[in-house]
Design a protein around this motif. Structure first.
Motif, PDB file in Angstrom:
ATOM      1  N   TYR A 196       0.839  -1.190   0.000  1.00  0.00           N
ATOM      2  CA  TYR A 196       0.000   0.000   0.000  1.00  0.00           C
ATOM      3  C   TYR A 196       0.880   1.247   0.000  1.00  0.00           C
ATOM      4  O   TYR A 196       2.020   1.248   0.464  1.00  0.00           O
ATOM      5  N   SER A 197       0.303   2.334  -0.529  1.00  0.00           N
ATOM      6  CA  SER A 197       0.977   3.636  -0.568  1.00  0.00           C
ATOM      7  C   SER A 197      -0.096   4.716  -0.617  1.00  0.00           C
ATOM      8  O   SER A 197      -1.005   4.660  -1.455  1.00  0.00           O
ATOM      9  N   VAL A 198      -0.008   5.661   0.291  1.00  0.00           N
ATOM     10  CA  VAL A 198      -0.950   6.780   0.311  1.00  0.00           C
ATOM     11  C   VAL A 198      -0.161   8.077   0.416  1.00  0.00           C
ATOM     12  O   VAL A 198       0.903   8.129   1.050  1.00  0.00           O
ATOM     13  N   SER A 199      -0.665   9.120  -0.207  1.00  0.00           N
ATOM     14  CA  SER A 199      -0.007  10.424  -0.141  1.00  0.00           C
ATOM     15  C   SER A 199      -1.051  11.517  -0.300  1.00  0.00           C
ATOM     16  O   SER A 199      -2.122  11.301  -0.884  1.00  0.00           O
ATOM     17  N   ALA A 200      -0.739  12.677   0.225  1.00  0.00           N
ATOM     18  CA  ALA A 200      -1.633  13.829   0.111  1.00  0.00           C
ATOM     19  C   ALA A 200      -0.793  15.091   0.048  1.00  0.00           C
ATOM     20  O   ALA A 200       0.292  15.165   0.647  1.00  0.00           O
ATOM     21  N   ASN A 201      -1.277  16.081  -0.689  1.00  0.00           N
ATOM     22  CA  ASN A 201      -0.584  17.365  -0.795  1.00  0.00           C
ATOM     23  C   ASN A 201      -1.559  18.495  -0.546  1.00  0.00           C
ATOM     24  O   ASN A 201      -2.750  18.398  -0.879  1.00  0.00           O
ATOM     25  N   ILE A 297      -5.573  24.329  -1.931  1.00  0.00           N
ATOM     26  CA  ILE A 297      -5.615  23.408  -3.069  1.00  0.00           C
ATOM     27  C   ILE A 297      -5.053  22.082  -2.577  1.00  0.00           C
ATOM     28  O   ILE A 297      -3.990  22.055  -1.951  1.00  0.00           O
ATOM     29  N   TYR A 298      -5.735  20.989  -2.851  1.00  0.00           N
ATOM     30  CA  TYR A 298      -5.277  19.714  -2.297  1.00  0.00           C
ATOM     31  C   TYR A 298      -5.448  18.582  -3.300  1.00  0.00           C
ATOM     32  O   TYR A 298      -6.151  18.707  -4.306  1.00  0.00           O
ATOM     33  N   GLY A 299      -4.792  17.491  -3.010  1.00  0.00           N
ATOM     34  CA  GLY A 299      -4.894  16.306  -3.846  1.00  0.00           C
ATOM     35  C   GLY A 299      -4.365  15.109  -3.096  1.00  0.00           C
ATOM     36  O   GLY A 299      -3.755  15.237  -2.023  1.00  0.00           O
ATOM     37  N   GLY A 300      -4.559  13.929  -3.659  1.00  0.00           N
ATOM     38  CA  GLY A 300      -4.083  12.746  -2.977  1.00  0.00           C
ATOM     39  C   GLY A 300      -4.060  11.527  -3.877  1.00  0.00           C
ATOM     40  O   GLY A 300      -4.744  11.475  -4.920  1.00  0.00           O
ATOM     41  N   ASN A 301      -3.263  10.545  -3.505  1.00  0.00           N
ATOM     42  CA  ASN A 301      -3.145   9.281  -4.225  1.00  0.00           C
ATOM     43  C   ASN A 301      -3.296   8.125  -3.248  1.00  0.00           C
ATOM     44  O   ASN A 301      -2.787   8.183  -2.124  1.00  0.00           O
ATOM     45  N   GLN A 316      -8.493  15.259  -6.367  1.00  0.00           N
ATOM     46  CA  GLN A 316      -8.010  16.622  -6.205  1.00  0.00           C
ATOM     47  C   GLN A 316      -9.182  17.550  -5.932  1.00  0.00           C
ATOM     48  O   GLN A 316     -10.339  17.216  -6.211  1.00  0.00           O
ATOM     49  N   GLY A 317      -8.876  18.713  -5.361  1.00  0.00           N
ATOM     50  CA  GLY A 317      -9.948  19.647  -5.080  1.00  0.00           C
ATOM     51  C   GLY A 317      -9.435  20.985  -4.601  1.00  0.00           C
ATOM     52  O   GLY A 317      -8.233  21.194  -4.419  1.00  0.00           O
ATOM     53  N   VAL A 318     -10.350  21.904  -4.397  1.00  0.00           N
ATOM     54  CA  VAL A 318     -10.065  23.234  -3.864  1.00  0.00           C
ATOM     55  C   VAL A 318     -11.143  23.569  -2.851  1.00  0.00           C
ATOM     56  O   VAL A 318     -12.254  23.016  -2.883  1.00  0.00           O
ATOM     57  N   ALA A 319     -10.825  24.489  -1.953  1.00  0.00           N
ATOM     58  CA  ALA A 319     -11.792  24.915  -0.951  1.00  0.00           C
ATOM     59  C   ALA A 319     -11.625  26.403  -0.683  1.00  0.00           C
ATOM     60  O   ALA A 319     -10.512  26.928  -0.705  1.00  0.00           O
ATOM     61  N   GLY A 320     -12.746  27.068  -0.422  1.00  0.00           N
ATOM     62  CA  GLY A 320     -12.707  28.475  -0.044  1.00  0.00           C
ATOM     63  C   GLY A 320     -12.745  29.449  -1.194  1.00  0.00           C
ATOM     64  O   GLY A 320     -12.529  30.650  -0.988  1.00  0.00           O
TER      65      GLY A 320
END
Length: 458
Positions: A196-201, A297-301, A316-320
């Motif tokens: 497994y591998s997870v990441s977020a930015n 601004i965010y994203g993840g795998n 991926q997404g954005v908020a605000g």
């Protein structure tokens, strides 16, 4: 476009890293004398985990440390060809002469105003960062702080209608500064045959207009940009609901308690706020009513695997942020074609109707569709951009074919789901023009696609 690049890389004992480069770009989109731009950059890195003193420490927890920093410039030439030139076009026109009657003649007209002084837009960025690894690099963390300044921004400067040009000239107008923080965190591991591998930015950024060249505001179609303020914010009247009755129209008065602020309004028309508290509703009552710049601004795998089966998901997404919904202009009832269905289905009809679609009318004496917060909606979203499931056949089975050395089948989908409160087509609005960010105009949404494929090696 022609580019020349010179680069020097330096690496000493895998501890001290450096790169220096100079790029020269030439473009025929600019007039002679402004066609070339020079853009230098450098980056530095220090692998602390490679130092002798670090190797003596217990590295079971903090297994990698790298400090880095850099500075550089890049150029932007995203303007039409011959934007620097005055363009004259020919067209056919009918002319009536008293002696010759109606004649078809060839005419010439200036169709585009050029600007020979436009030059490369320059984006300059400096950053410092750190990369950390924990527990033999199974957990990684990267953090960056940056300042990015865009100078000599290329944008179209609107001309008064009396100028007679169907297009507006391109100019270099102003500088915008962006300050931000970026974080990337990831974790990977394996339990038996399961991996497994997870990441977020995450990116947090704020901008401001540094200068305009004239110190006057820079106006976009729906934005006003002032020095020291955030760039791209929407500007207009504050929408305050729909007049439910004639009594409400008569009660909407100025500071003197008797002057009607919207004397031409009827029940079913829009009400706008009198922000400065005088006796007139005019352009002085406009204010900032929305911001297309997101707070984050965010994203993840997510990647999973078990023996030959693999699974990957990217979101991926954005908020605000806010979106200016230009599509709502299609509710305008001065036309009888190309209207949205809700022009009729959701239209105000009777006192007490809870809707923001104005009453049906062929006139608009109240100017309901003026630039106002009525067009502004929450633009936050989260998209499942890509999902892929695959299966890699065991090596023994593949080799038995005596044709393939590896074989993998997969199925994938893109733009599968969007989680948002946005009502119209697609909240992922492209920002092609700096002056008109966050404007949705019934653009074609990102398509949802499905793919079935095979990867083969012989």
């Amino acid at each position: 476009m022609i580019s020349y690049l010179g680069r020097i890389n330096y690496n000493y004992a895998d501890r001290y890293l450096a790169t220096v480069s100079v790029r020269a770009d030439g473009s025929s989109k600019f007039a002679p004398g402004n066609r070339w731009g020079t853009f230098p950059s450098f980056s530095l890195g220090w692998r602390i985990d490679q130092e002798e003193f670090y190797k003596d420490w217990n590295q079971n927890v903090l297994s990698a440390v790298k400090l880095r920093g850099g500075w550089g410039q890049i150029g932007n030439q995203n303007i039409p060809s011959f934007a620097y030139a005055d363009v004259v076009s020919t067209y056919d026109t009918w002319v009536y002469g008293f002696n010759s009657g109606l004649n078809l003649l060839k005419a010439y007209a200036s169709t585009s105003k050029g600007n020979k002084d436009i030059k490369w837009e320059t984006v300059e960025q400096g950053n410092i960062g750190v990369d950390l690894g924990f527990f033999k690099n199974s957990l990684t963390l990267s953090a960056d702080a940056y300042i990015k300044t865009t100078r000599d921004m290329l944008m179209q400067n609107p001309l008064p209608g009396m100028a007679g040009y169907p297009t507006t000239p391109w100019v270099n107008a102003g500088s915008v500064e962006n300050r931000g923080l970026e974080f990337l965190i990831g974790y990977q591991g394996k339990v038996g045959d399961f991996r497994y591998s997870v990441s977020a930015n995450f990116t947090f950024q704020k901008n401001k207009l540094v200068e305009t060249g004239t110190n006057d505001p820079i106006w976009g179609t729906v934005s006003k940009n002032e020095i020291g303020e955030e760039f791209g914010r929407f500007y207009g009247y504050v929408y305050d609901g729909i007049f439910q009755s004639k009594e409400e129209v008569l009660a909407h008065v100025g500071a003197d308690g008797k002057t009607l602020l919207q004397p031409l309004a009827e029940p079913g028309d829009a009400r706008f706020r009198n922000l400065n508290g005088d006796n007139t509703l005019d352009s002085n009552d406009r204010d900032y009513i929305g911001n297309p710049n997101p707070d984050v601004i965010y994203g993840g795998n997510i990647e999973l695997g078990y023996k030959g089966i693999d699974f990957a998901l990217y979101f991926q997404g954005v908020a605000g942020n806010d979106i200016w919904v230009g599509t709502k202009a299609l509710l305008r009832q001065t036309s009888i074609t190309n209207l949205l269905a809700e022009t009729y289905t959701d239209a105000w009809r009777n006192p007490g109707d809870k809707t923001d679609v104005f009453g049906i009318t062929r006139k608009d004496d109240n100017d309901n569709y003026r630039n106002s917060s009525w067009y502004v909606q929450n633009g936050s979203f989260c998209k499942i951009k890509t999902v892929q499931i695959g299966y890699t056949f065991p090596k023994k089975i593949v080799e038995a074919t005596k044709v393939f050395s590896s074989l993998r089948l997969y199925v994938s989908g893109e733009n599968l789901f969007t989680f948002t409160k946005f009502k119209y087509m697609d909240p992922e609005v492209p920002n092609g023009n700096a002056l008109n960010m966050g404007i949705e105009n019934l653009g074609y949404p990102n398509p949802r696609t499905f793919t079935v494929g095979v990867n083969v090696q012989f």
